[in-house]
Design an enzyme around this catalytic site. Sequence first.
Site, mmCIF file in Angstrom:
data_model
loop_
_atom_site.group_PDB
_atom_site.id
_atom_site.type_symbol
_atom_site.label_atom_id
_atom_site.label_comp_id
_atom_site.label_asym_id
_atom_site.label_seq_id
_atom_site.Cartn_x
_atom_site.Cartn_y
_atom_site.Cartn_z
ATOM 1 N N ASP A 65 0.832 -1.197 0.000
ATOM 2 C CA ASP A 65 0.000 0.000 0.000
ATOM 3 C C ASP A 65 0.874 1.256 0.000
ATOM 4 O O ASP A 65 1.740 1.421 0.854
ATOM 5 C CB ASP A 65 -0.888 -0.022 1.252
ATOM 6 C CG ASP A 65 -2.160 0.792 1.111
ATOM 7 O OD1 ASP A 65 -2.108 1.849 0.464
ATOM 8 O OD2 ASP A 65 -3.194 0.378 1.659
ATOM 9 N N THR B 150 -6.752 3.293 -2.351
ATOM 10 C CA THR B 150 -6.552 1.888 -1.987
ATOM 11 C C THR B 150 -7.612 0.960 -2.585
ATOM 12 O O THR B 150 -7.283 -0.054 -3.190
ATOM 13 C CB THR B 150 -6.534 1.738 -0.459
ATOM 14 O OG1 THR B 150 -5.409 2.446 0.055
ATOM 15 C CG2 THR B 150 -6.446 0.275 -0.042
ATOM 16 N N LYS C 216 -5.919 -3.880 6.434
ATOM 17 C CA LYS C 216 -7.156 -3.200 6.049
ATOM 18 C C LYS C 216 -8.188 -4.195 5.537
ATOM 19 O O LYS C 216 -7.848 -5.131 4.794
ATOM 20 C CB LYS C 216 -6.876 -2.177 4.943
ATOM 21 C CG LYS C 216 -5.997 -1.015 5.346
ATOM 22 C CD LYS C 216 -5.818 -0.057 4.172
ATOM 23 C CE LYS C 216 -4.957 1.142 4.547
ATOM 24 N NZ LYS C 216 -4.759 2.068 3.406
ATOM 25 N N ASP C 217 -9.451 -3.956 5.872
ATOM 26 C CA ASP C 217 -10.511 -4.833 5.361
ATOM 27 C C ASP C 217 -10.539 -4.836 3.836
ATOM 28 O O ASP C 217 -10.604 -5.890 3.206
ATOM 29 C CB ASP C 217 -11.869 -4.444 5.940
ATOM 30 C CG ASP C 217 -12.172 -2.957 5.871
ATOM 31 O OD1 ASP C 217 -11.902 -2.327 4.833
ATOM 32 O OD2 ASP C 217 -12.677 -2.408 6.873
ATOM 33 N N ASP D 79 1.167 2.466 4.029
ATOM 34 C CA ASP D 79 0.285 3.592 3.724
ATOM 35 C C ASP D 79 0.081 4.474 4.943
ATOM 36 O O ASP D 79 0.179 5.705 4.862
ATOM 37 C CB ASP D 79 -1.061 3.074 3.217
ATOM 38 C CG ASP D 79 -2.008 4.190 2.784
ATOM 39 O OD1 ASP D 79 -1.701 4.862 1.778
ATOM 40 O OD2 ASP D 79 -3.036 4.384 3.452
ATOM 41 N N HIS E 210 -1.139 2.262 -5.257
ATOM 42 C CA HIS E 210 -0.929 3.650 -5.669
ATOM 43 C C HIS E 210 0.427 4.090 -5.144
ATOM 44 O O HIS E 210 1.060 3.366 -4.361
ATOM 45 C CB HIS E 210 -2.026 4.585 -5.114
ATOM 46 C CG HIS E 210 -2.231 4.470 -3.637
ATOM 47 N ND1 HIS E 210 -1.342 4.993 -2.712
ATOM 48 C CD2 HIS E 210 -3.213 3.872 -2.903
ATOM 49 C CE1 HIS E 210 -1.765 4.737 -1.494
ATOM 50 N NE2 HIS E 210 -2.898 4.043 -1.580
#
Length: 563
Positions: free
Chosen positions: A56, A97, A179-180, A323, A371
Site C-alpha cells: 500500500d 486503496t 485493512k478490510d 500507507d 498507488h
Amino acid sequence: MKNLLSLILIFVFLTSCSTLSRKRENSKLKSEIKETLLTYTAKQEAPKLVVGIVVDQMRYDYLTRFYSRYGNGGFKRLMNDGYNLTNNHYNFVPTYTAPGHASIYTGTSPMNHGIIGNNWYDKMEDKVIYNASDKDYTGVGTDSEDGKMSPRKMLTSTVTDQLELHTQGKAKVIGISIKDRGAILPAGHAADAAYWFEGGDRGNFISSTFYMQQLPQWVSDFNTSKKADHYLKTWNTLYPLETYTASGPDLNDFEKAPKGKETATFPYDLNNLRGENGNYSLIKGTPYGNSIVADFAVEALKKEEMGKDEITDFLAVSFSSTDYIGHQYGVNSVEIEDTYLRLDLDIERLLNALDQEVGNGNYTVFLTADHGAVHNPAYLQSKRVNSGYFSRSNFEKQLNKDLKTMYNQEDLISNISNDQIFFNKENVRKNKINPIDLENFIATLIIDYVHIDKVYTRNALVSGIQADGTGRLIQNGFHHKRSGDVIFVLEPAVISYSKTGSTHGSSQSYDTHVPLLFYGNGIRKSSSSKRTEIIDIAPTISSLLKISFPNGATGNPISEVLK
C-alpha cells in the site's frame, strides 16, 4: 511424450560427453534442448500456488532508492530472479486503496468494476458509503461494525473468482491484510476466506459472515496467542540512524508525531504511546503491522495447506502499514526508509516459507502497489519545486456563492468528494435548470479557481472518448451510474491535506507509477521498460493459469513475462 523422452535421452547423452571438443560442439545444442525442456515443463505444470502481494502506497522508486540496503532474499530476489516491469502505471484516477486493489484483481478500471473510491457519495441513498460495507452481513470474531463487510459493491469478477469457478470451487482462495478492503477486494466474491486486523482494544484478525460462520481454529489460536502484544514495543531504526542517507533528517517540519510524543523522531515507545493512539490500532502505523500480516500469512499457508495438491490455490496478501506510515511521516522520512527495510525482511520470510511449504518452482508471485504518493508540498516548496495546498471547504463555499449569484438558488450541489461534484438532481429539475448547461457553467467557472488545472463534465465523458493523458485517466475512473457530474483536477503536487505527511489520489506519475514484479513458476527472468498498466496483471495471471479472464477485464496479458 515420445518427443520429450527423446529430448531427455539426448540431453543426458550430451551431458555425459567428456572430451573438450565434444563439449564445445554440443554446448549450443545442450543449451537449446535445456531451454526446450524448461519450456515444456512450464507448459505442462501450473503453479500449485499463486501469491499476490500488494504494498500500500509504494512508489516505484522505493525499489531503486533503497536497493543498496535491501537483502538478497526479499525485493532483490523478486527483481533479479523474476521479471521486473519498470514502467508500470495506473490507467485511471482516483489512485486510492480500494480502486487500486479492485483494478489489480479484476483486470479493469473503476468505469467497469464500480469501486470509484474508498468512500463515495451514493446518489440513490443520498449518503457517503464505504466500498466494502454491507449491513446484510455481520462480523466473525468480532461484534463491532468492523466485521460488517463484503465485496458486493465490486461489480465485476476477479482473477481469484475465475480460479474458483474454473476449479469448481476446489481451489483455496484467501485474502489477508491489515485493512478490510485490502483483504476483501483481492479475495473476491467466491473466496474461501478474507481476514483483516481489528485494532482498538482487540488486536485480532477477523472476518465476515459473507465468508464463514466462525473462525477456523487456527485463526482463533493465532488471536489467543496475542501476537499483537509482542509488537507493541519500541520502534527504533533497524540500523544506526546515521546510515539512513536515502532520506531527509529525522527531525524536520514535514512529519506528524503520534499523540503523546513531541517530535516525530526515533525511537517510538509504542507501549507507552498506545493509550493515546488507539491501543492496538497503533500497530497499523508501524512496520510491525506488516510483520503481523506476514506472520498470519505464513500461518495460513501452513494451516490451510495451501499449494499442497495439484489444484492451484491463491493467497492474496496486502501490506498496508506502509500507507499509514506514508500518510503520517511522508515520502522523504527516515520512518519510510526503515519501514521498507523491515518489509524487505518480512517478504524474505514469506518467500522462505513458500520455499519450505510449497517448494521453489512450484509457486508464482506477483508484487505491485495500489498507488504511489506525493512528496510533502511544504518540503517541495523548500526545494523551490512548484506545489501547494488546496482548501476544499473554501472551494465549496466559493462555488455555492457563485451558483447563488448565477441561478439565485441554493442547494444545487449535493456533495463534493473525490474531486467530483454531484448535483442535487431534485433541485435542478425543480428549478428547470438544464443539467448540461449547469455542467458547462461550473466547468467554465471553476477552471479559474486557484490550483484547479483541468475540468471534465459528465456529458463530455459519457458522449466521447478522451484522447489526452489526463482525460483518459479520468474517463477510465468514471462510472456512469456512480460518479459525479463535474470532475476537477488539481495542479501537480497540489493536495488537499495537512502540512505534514504525504497523500495520493491524483493522475500524476508520483501516484500512478508503481512496481510490478513477477517471479516463480512460468515466469521468465528479465526486465522491461515497456509501459504496462495495472489492469494487465489479472489477464497475465489468468493466462498463466489457463483460465478465463475476469468478466470485465480490459487489460492485456503481458506475454513477454511468461515462459
